[in-house]
Design a protein around this motif. Sequence first.
Motif, PDB file in Angstrom:
ATOM      1  N   THR A  63       0.977  -1.284 -13.947  1.00  0.00           N
ATOM      2  CA  THR A  63       0.454  -0.287 -13.012  1.00  0.00           C
ATOM      3  C   THR A  63      -0.635   0.514 -13.708  1.00  0.00           C
ATOM      4  N   ASN A  64      -1.507   1.071 -12.901  1.00  0.00           N
ATOM      5  CA  ASN A  64      -2.554   1.966 -13.396  1.00  0.00           C
ATOM      6  C   ASN A  64      -2.675   3.098 -12.392  1.00  0.00           C
ATOM      7  N   GLY A  65      -1.970   4.182 -12.643  1.00  0.00           N
ATOM      8  CA  GLY A  65      -1.909   5.252 -11.660  1.00  0.00           C
ATOM      9  C   GLY A  65      -1.173   4.765 -10.427  1.00  0.00           C
ATOM     10  N   THR A  66      -1.828   4.851  -9.280  1.00  0.00           N
ATOM     11  CA  THR A  66      -1.213   4.384  -8.034  1.00  0.00           C
ATOM     12  C   THR A  66      -1.586   2.944  -7.713  1.00  0.00           C
ATOM     13  N   GLU A  67      -2.290   2.286  -8.625  1.00  0.00           N
ATOM     14  CA  GLU A  67      -2.646   0.882  -8.443  1.00  0.00           C
ATOM     15  C   GLU A  67      -1.592  -0.005  -9.094  1.00  0.00           C
ATOM     16  N   MET A  68      -1.351  -1.173  -8.484  1.00  0.00           N
ATOM     17  CA  MET A  68      -0.310  -2.085  -8.950  1.00  0.00           C
ATOM     18  C   MET A  68      -0.871  -3.488  -9.146  1.00  0.00           C
ATOM     19  N   ASN A  69      -0.234  -4.235 -10.027  1.00  0.00           N
ATOM     20  CA  ASN A  69      -0.556  -5.653 -10.211  1.00  0.00           C
ATOM     21  C   ASN A  69       0.744  -6.444 -10.242  1.00  0.00           C
ATOM     22  N   LYS A 128       5.736   7.305  -7.865  1.00  0.00           N
ATOM     23  CA  LYS A 128       5.903   8.575  -8.579  1.00  0.00           C
ATOM     24  C   LYS A 128       4.549   9.177  -8.950  1.00  0.00           C
ATOM     25  N   GLU A 129       3.594   8.330  -9.287  1.00  0.00           N
ATOM     26  CA  GLU A 129       2.252   8.831  -9.578  1.00  0.00           C
ATOM     27  C   GLU A 129       1.594   9.365  -8.307  1.00  0.00           C
ATOM     28  N   ALA A 130       1.810   8.702  -7.180  1.00  0.00           N
ATOM     29  CA  ALA A 130       1.263   9.174  -5.913  1.00  0.00           C
ATOM     30  C   ALA A 130       1.879  10.513  -5.520  1.00  0.00           C
ATOM     31  N   VAL A 131       3.167  10.677  -5.776  1.00  0.00           N
ATOM     32  CA  VAL A 131       3.839  11.956  -5.517  1.00  0.00           C
ATOM     33  C   VAL A 131       3.191  13.051  -6.363  1.00  0.00           C
ATOM     34  N   PHE A 189      -0.587   8.833  13.951  1.00  0.00           N
ATOM     35  CA  PHE A 189      -0.642   9.320  12.580  1.00  0.00           C
ATOM     36  C   PHE A 189      -2.069   9.224  12.052  1.00  0.00           C
ATOM     37  N   ASP A 190      -2.416  10.170  11.177  1.00  0.00           N
ATOM     38  CA  ASP A 190      -3.641  10.060  10.402  1.00  0.00           C
ATOM     39  C   ASP A 190      -3.261   9.422   9.076  1.00  0.00           C
ATOM     40  N   ILE A 191      -3.906   8.318   8.719  1.00  0.00           N
ATOM     41  CA  ILE A 191      -3.492   7.513   7.573  1.00  0.00           C
ATOM     42  C   ILE A 191      -4.627   7.380   6.572  1.00  0.00           C
ATOM     43  N   GLU A 192      -4.293   7.618   5.301  1.00  0.00           N
ATOM     44  CA  GLU A 192      -5.261   7.472   4.212  1.00  0.00           C
ATOM     45  C   GLU A 192      -4.606   6.670   3.085  1.00  0.00           C
ATOM     46  N   VAL A 193      -5.279   5.661   2.581  1.00  0.00           N
ATOM     47  CA  VAL A 193      -4.722   4.838   1.507  1.00  0.00           C
ATOM     48  C   VAL A 193      -4.762   5.628   0.203  1.00  0.00           C
ATOM     49  N   ALA A 194      -3.595   5.752  -0.450  1.00  0.00           N
ATOM     50  CA  ALA A 194      -3.490   6.494  -1.705  1.00  0.00           C
ATOM     51  C   ALA A 194      -3.224   5.585  -2.894  1.00  0.00           C
ATOM     52  N   GLY A 195      -2.941   4.327  -2.644  1.00  0.00           N
ATOM     53  CA  GLY A 195      -2.657   3.379  -3.723  1.00  0.00           C
ATOM     54  C   GLY A 195      -2.389   2.010  -3.137  1.00  0.00           C
ATOM     55  N   ALA A 196      -2.562   0.972  -3.954  1.00  0.00           N
ATOM     56  CA  ALA A 196      -2.373  -0.383  -3.427  1.00  0.00           C
ATOM     57  C   ALA A 196      -2.312  -1.385  -4.566  1.00  0.00           C
ATOM     58  N   THR A 197      -1.853  -2.592  -4.255  1.00  0.00           N
ATOM     59  CA  THR A 197      -1.929  -3.678  -5.221  1.00  0.00           C
ATOM     60  C   THR A 197      -3.389  -4.082  -5.408  1.00  0.00           C
ATOM     61  N   LYS A 198      -3.731  -4.471  -6.628  1.00  0.00           N
ATOM     62  CA  LYS A 198      -5.105  -4.900  -6.920  1.00  0.00           C
ATOM     63  C   LYS A 198      -5.206  -6.421  -6.968  1.00  0.00           C
ATOM     64  N   ASP A 199      -4.085  -7.111  -6.836  1.00  0.00           N
ATOM     65  CA  ASP A 199      -4.148  -8.577  -6.799  1.00  0.00           C
ATOM     66  C   ASP A 199      -3.348  -9.107  -5.615  1.00  0.00           C
ATOM     67  N   GLU A 247       0.827  -1.202   0.000  1.00  0.00           N
ATOM     68  CA  GLU A 247       0.000   0.000   0.000  1.00  0.00           C
ATOM     69  C   GLU A 247       0.860   1.251   0.000  1.00  0.00           C
ATOM     70  N   ILE A 248       0.356   2.283  -0.674  1.00  0.00           N
ATOM     71  CA  ILE A 248       0.917   3.623  -0.592  1.00  0.00           C
ATOM     72  C   ILE A 248      -0.027   4.423   0.294  1.00  0.00           C
ATOM     73  N   LEU A 249       0.489   4.995   1.358  1.00  0.00           N
ATOM     74  CA  LEU A 249      -0.330   5.684   2.350  1.00  0.00           C
ATOM     75  C   LEU A 249       0.004   7.174   2.385  1.00  0.00           C
ATOM     76  N   LYS A 250      -1.013   7.989   2.483  1.00  0.00           N
ATOM     77  CA  LYS A 250      -0.831   9.413   2.719  1.00  0.00           C
ATOM     78  C   LYS A 250      -0.928   9.612   4.224  1.00  0.00           C
ATOM     79  N   VAL A 251       0.154  10.095   4.844  1.00  0.00           N
ATOM     80  CA  VAL A 251       0.255  10.140   6.303  1.00  0.00           C
ATOM     81  C   VAL A 251       0.436  11.578   6.778  1.00  0.00           C
ATOM     82  N   ALA A 252      -0.333  11.930   7.780  1.00  0.00           N
ATOM     83  CA  ALA A 252      -0.154  13.206   8.475  1.00  0.00           C
ATOM     84  C   ALA A 252       0.256  12.900   9.908  1.00  0.00           C
ATOM     85  N   ALA A 253       1.410  13.411  10.310  1.00  0.00           N
ATOM     86  CA  ALA A 253       1.899  13.171  11.665  1.00  0.00           C
ATOM     87  C   ALA A 253       1.068  13.964  12.665  1.00  0.00           C
ATOM     88  N   GLN A 254       0.606  13.293  13.723  1.00  0.00           N
ATOM     89  CA  GLN A 254      -0.145  13.933  14.793  1.00  0.00           C
ATOM     90  C   GLN A 254       0.742  14.039  16.031  1.00  0.00           C
TER      91      GLN A 254
END
Length: 309
Positions: free
Chosen positions: A204-210, A247-250, A153-163, A142-149
């Motif tokens: 890959t498809n954007g931030t998604e991976m296979n 790089k797409e998530a960035v 941390f506040d964590i939001e999934v920004a991308g992940a494997t699809k398989d 998973e690619i996570l968007k993280v905000a330090a508290q």
Amino acid sequence: MKVFLGIDTSCYTTSAALADEDKNIVCNLKIPLEVAQGKKGLQQSQAVFLHIRNLRTMFERNILASYGDIAAVCVSAAPRPQEGSYMPVFTVSAMAGALASSVTGAGLFYATHQHGHIAAALIGNRKPEQFLAVHVSGGTTEILKVAAQKTGFDIEVAGATKDIAAGQVIDRLGQMLAMPFPAGRYVEECAQGSTGELGFKVSTNGTEMNFSGVEAQMGRALKTHSAETVCASVLTAVAKTLERSVKEAVKQSGLCDVLFFGGVMSNRKIRAYLAERIPEAQFAKIEYSADNAAGLAVLASDFERGSEV
């Protein structure tokens, strides 16, 4: 001296760690779960039994009270900070933490396995206010968007494997080559003997991976190429897949700071590939990359001064 206890019981490792008041890790204990040769992993019921046995061994051989007075305990009670996230193995760390808290009078805090990974990966690294965290292991990619508290941390999934997860590809390659499970270390050692690579296609498809396509290619390649060449090619394909998606998530998030961790990120070949191509990349120290309780010990220190995740 005050110390802070972290306990984690993941699908791969039983671990406990202590941090001091300056968040230095003064004790870092790990016992891998035993997987029989040729097996792909463990059933949850088996893993629960092994964790209970491992914790008994760990606490019999190590007197944690000798390091200081335990002021707070933090355990992984779930895999991820998402509704419905649950695995039976984490009931063991929750039980052990409740027992430790009751006996010592220390505060008890519940976090997740993923929170612990991020906190451990930040040991010795910069801690930006916001960053991308890339969790790459046998069970998670998973690619996570993280905000330090202030605490956690506040964590939001920004991308992940699809398989399948990246680590599953490596473990399945190891199984094809009759390597012990988990196979990451053995695949890395085998790849060092390679004199070339096969240039596996990645998906890959954007931030998604296979990764299932890489698995299919490696199966075919083993019929005509050496194990060393196939191992090197798989590791490069995993790294290239991560590179494209990160790089797409960035680009999408505007966040340049990227933190890599997880068992797969213990692999030096993958780390070197990504370090060359992602300028602001940071990597968990090898000893804190795979499953461990060090980050939970650090979080216990934070939680004692603030509130829960």
